[in-house]
Motif scaffolding. Structure first.
Motif, PDB file in Angstrom:
ATOM      1  N   ALA A   1       0.836  -1.209   0.000  1.00  0.00           N
ATOM      2  CA  ALA A   1       0.000   0.000   0.000  1.00  0.00           C
ATOM      3  C   ALA A   1       0.868   1.255   0.000  1.00  0.00           C
ATOM      4  O   ALA A   1       0.529   2.260  -0.638  1.00  0.00           O
ATOM      5  CB  ALA A   1      -0.947  -0.010   1.203  1.00  0.00           C
ATOM      6  N   GLY A   2       1.995   1.192   0.688  1.00  0.00           N
ATOM      7  CA  GLY A   2       2.922   2.326   0.703  1.00  0.00           C
ATOM      8  C   GLY A   2       3.448   2.625  -0.695  1.00  0.00           C
ATOM      9  O   GLY A   2       3.529   3.791  -1.116  1.00  0.00           O
ATOM     10  N   GLY A   3       3.758   1.574  -1.439  1.00  0.00           N
ATOM     11  CA  GLY A   3       4.227   1.748  -2.819  1.00  0.00           C
ATOM     12  C   GLY A   3       3.141   2.346  -3.699  1.00  0.00           C
ATOM     13  O   GLY A   3       3.398   3.226  -4.532  1.00  0.00           O
ATOM     14  N   VAL A   4       1.901   1.893  -3.491  1.00  0.00           N
ATOM     15  CA  VAL A   4       0.774   2.408  -4.264  1.00  0.00           C
ATOM     16  C   VAL A   4       0.570   3.904  -3.968  1.00  0.00           C
ATOM     17  O   VAL A   4       0.406   4.719  -4.883  1.00  0.00           O
ATOM     18  CB  VAL A   4      -0.517   1.604  -3.956  1.00  0.00           C
ATOM     19  CG1 VAL A   4      -1.732   2.241  -4.611  1.00  0.00           C
ATOM     20  CG2 VAL A   4      -0.365   0.154  -4.416  1.00  0.00           C
ATOM     21  N   ALA A   5       0.614   4.251  -2.686  1.00  0.00           N
ATOM     22  CA  ALA A   5       0.408   5.656  -2.298  1.00  0.00           C
ATOM     23  C   ALA A   5       1.476   6.555  -2.936  1.00  0.00           C
ATOM     24  O   ALA A   5       1.170   7.649  -3.422  1.00  0.00           O
ATOM     25  CB  ALA A   5       0.431   5.793  -0.772  1.00  0.00           C
ATOM     26  N   GLU A   6       2.692   6.059  -2.948  1.00  0.00           N
ATOM     27  CA  GLU A   6       3.780   6.843  -3.537  1.00  0.00           C
ATOM     28  C   GLU A   6       3.584   7.020  -5.052  1.00  0.00           C
ATOM     29  O   GLU A   6       3.792   8.106  -5.594  1.00  0.00           O
ATOM     30  CB  GLU A   6       5.091   6.108  -3.272  1.00  0.00           C
ATOM     31  CG  GLU A   6       6.269   7.020  -3.075  1.00  0.00           C
ATOM     32  CD  GLU A   6       7.464   6.203  -2.592  1.00  0.00           C
ATOM     33  OE1 GLU A   6       8.430   6.085  -3.351  1.00  0.00           O
ATOM     34  OE2 GLU A   6       7.393   5.643  -1.470  1.00  0.00           O
ATOM     35  N   ALA A   7       3.164   5.944  -5.697  1.00  0.00           N
ATOM     36  CA  ALA A   7       2.926   6.017  -7.145  1.00  0.00           C
ATOM     37  C   ALA A   7       1.769   6.971  -7.453  1.00  0.00           C
ATOM     38  O   ALA A   7       1.824   7.735  -8.423  1.00  0.00           O
ATOM     39  CB  ALA A   7       2.648   4.629  -7.697  1.00  0.00           C
ATOM     40  N   ILE A   8       0.732   6.941  -6.640  1.00  0.00           N
ATOM     41  CA  ILE A   8      -0.399   7.857  -6.836  1.00  0.00           C
ATOM     42  C   ILE A   8       0.079   9.296  -6.707  1.00  0.00           C
ATOM     43  O   ILE A   8      -0.211  10.152  -7.539  1.00  0.00           O
ATOM     44  CB  ILE A   8      -1.526   7.558  -5.809  1.00  0.00           C
ATOM     45  CG1 ILE A   8      -2.199   6.219  -6.131  1.00  0.00           C
ATOM     46  CG2 ILE A   8      -2.545   8.704  -5.781  1.00  0.00           C
ATOM     47  CD1 ILE A   8      -3.237   5.770  -5.106  1.00  0.00           C
ATOM     48  N   LYS A   9       0.857   9.544  -5.675  1.00  0.00           N
ATOM     49  CA  LYS A   9       1.349  10.903  -5.435  1.00  0.00           C
ATOM     50  C   LYS A   9       2.188  11.410  -6.601  1.00  0.00           C
ATOM     51  O   LYS A   9       2.166  12.597  -6.941  1.00  0.00           O
ATOM     52  CB  LYS A   9       2.158  10.945  -4.137  1.00  0.00           C
ATOM     53  CG  LYS A   9       2.542  12.348  -3.748  1.00  0.00           C
ATOM     54  CD  LYS A   9       3.194  12.438  -2.397  1.00  0.00           C
ATOM     55  CE  LYS A   9       3.501  13.912  -2.155  1.00  0.00           C
ATOM     56  NZ  LYS A   9       3.453  14.280  -0.792  1.00  0.00           N
ATOM     57  N   GLY A  10       2.903  10.492  -7.228  1.00  0.00           N
ATOM     58  CA  GLY A  10       3.782  10.861  -8.333  1.00  0.00           C
ATOM     59  C   GLY A  10       3.040  11.427  -9.541  1.00  0.00           C
ATOM     60  O   GLY A  10       3.630  12.111 -10.368  1.00  0.00           O
TER      61      GLY A  10
END
Ligand code: 0X9
Ligand code: ZN
Length: 427
Positions: free
Chosen positions: A343-352
């Protein structure tokens, strides 16, 4: 003549005058750790004309938002609750959602193989439009997809989905299951998952690495509108309707919260309401809504066939990624560390993509306690490896809440698709 032109998809008709007007309704954030469904604040608000908008903390997701009618604003102020106005006029936000554009096969050409016109995502659509768009999407990928219905709603509408598969053939791989619009007013969710389905097919057809590998390894089952009666009701009667449209013997209020109706930890204290008038009404018996029966049977069958890799129940709003469990803040999913990392990876990708922050964590701690919610059932009973719920944009009621302009659709689709690609690459 206008109706004929509209039916041909030539012009947009204005949305039929909604019976409930939200003109001058203020969205107000009430600052409390309590959930409105079962705590004292609800008593204080009794007699006021208001709608519960659910969780809506701008930064820490504390408290909740309500929409107060103009004629109840002074009575609300007299209560002296710790609160702040987050949005001046919900009626204006609803107006800014624009016309519901009829969708009649906006295929680029009428030949098979062409994806539907991406202009579909420039506006919101009616239920028929959603059905037709999915059919057009499937027609563009005829050997690798089919339309299915998980079952019918209370009023007899199909819970229509698209099943998409890769080189292994239909139904041969573990499942990725996405549900959207269980809460009728969360309009951004259906076009967001439709956009991602579009991108999955487009990416596969272009030979892009992650869509290709993911679709060759997993069967997708995507149902953009799992509460069709409620969704239709938001377009014809009340934009802020949340539940399904089920009537109950002896009850004065209509509707069950299908996301409190899943038959697992269904009546855990504090996670839902036994009151048919509450927005989080759980039903009379576990799993007693036709919508839940359909979703449950479909999910169970797919799970028993090849297992479930990843489930998402797409909601709005608050910008959150919610993991099991909802029913308890002390119960811990056995693979929570892995889920948190992903989920942390997903959140970071979304933010990008557009810079938006999505917070993440177990449902109960991150938003509030939910009993009879989808992801707990799909995780514990259907045995999914990952069972999440998303709360899409915006972050708070101050940015429009459930009613946000249609120019949010493509950015929402893009940021969440980036999140999904990040996750798929990490599988
Ligand atoms: O209360 C809910 O059902 C969801 N929030 S909303 O504001 N969209 O209503 C949270 C649900 C998260 N958990 C599950 N899907 N179980
Ligand atoms: Zn929701």
């Amino acid at each position: 003549m206008k109706a004929v032109a509209a039916a041909l998809g030539l012009i947009a008709l204005p949305l039929a005058a909604a019976k409930v007007s939200y003109k001058g309704y203020q969205a107000i954030h009430i600052d409390t750790a309590d959930d409105l469904a079962h705590q004292g604040v609800a008593k204080a608000l009794k007699g006021l004309n208001y709608v519960n908008l659910g969780c809506g903390g701008e930064s820490d997701h504390s408290g909740f938002d309500i929409a107060v009618a103009p004629d109840s604003l002074s009575a609300f102020k007299k209560l002296g609750l710790e609160s702040k106005i987050v949005r001046e006029d919900i009626g204006a936000d609803i107006d800014a959602e624009g016309d519901i554009t009829p969708y009649v096969s906006m295929r680029k050409d009428n030949g098979s193989g062409a994806l539907p016109d991406i202009a579909y995502f420039d506006s919101y659509h009616d239920f028929e439009g959603h059905l037709q768009f999915l059919k057009d999407l499937s027609a563009a990928f005829p050997d690798n997809s089919e339309i299915f219905s998980a079952g019918d709603s209370v009023e007899g509408r199909p819970l229509q989905g698209i099943h998409i598969w890769g080189s292994g053939g239909a139904g041969s791989k573990p499942a990725i299951i996405w549900h959207a619009t269980v809460h009728a007013r969360e309009w951004i969710t259906a076009p967001t998952v439709e956009y991602m389905a579009y991108k999955l097919i487009e990416g596969y057809q272009n030979g892009d690495e992650t869509p290709k590998a993911t679709l060759d390894n997993y069967d997708f089952y995507i149902i953009p509108v799992v509460n069709p009666d409620g969704f239709v009701y938001t377009q014809t009667e009340d934009r802020m309707w949340r539940k399904n449209r089920q009537e109950r013997d002896g009850a004065r209020c209509v509707g069950t919260d299908v996301n409190r109706n899943w038959p697992h930890k269904w009546d855990v204290d504090g996670g839902s309401s036994p009151d048919p008038c509450a927005e989080t009404y759980r039903g009379e018996e576990p799993g007693d809504t036709p919508e839940n029966a359909a979703l449950r049977n479909h999910t169970q069958a797919v799970g028993e066939a090849n297992g479930i890799k990843f489930y998402v129940d797409w909601h709005s709003f608050s910008q959150l990624i919610l993991l099991p469990y909802g029913y308890s803040c002390s119960a811990e999913a056995d693979n929570i560390d892995q889920q948190m990392k992903l989920a942390g990876g997903v959140a970071e990708a979304i933010k990008g993509v557009n810079g938006l922050n999505f917070a993440y964590g177990p449902t109960c701690e991150t938003i509030y306690q939910t009993a009879g919610g989808s992801n707990d059932w799909v995780f514990d009973i259907a045995g999914a490896e990952l069972a999440w719920a998303f709360e899409l944009r915006p972050q708070g009621g101050g940015s429009g809440g459930f009613a946000i302009p249609p120019d949010n659709i493509v950015p929402s689709g893009e940021e969440n698709w980036a999140g999904m690609l990040n996750l798929f690459a990490a599988f």
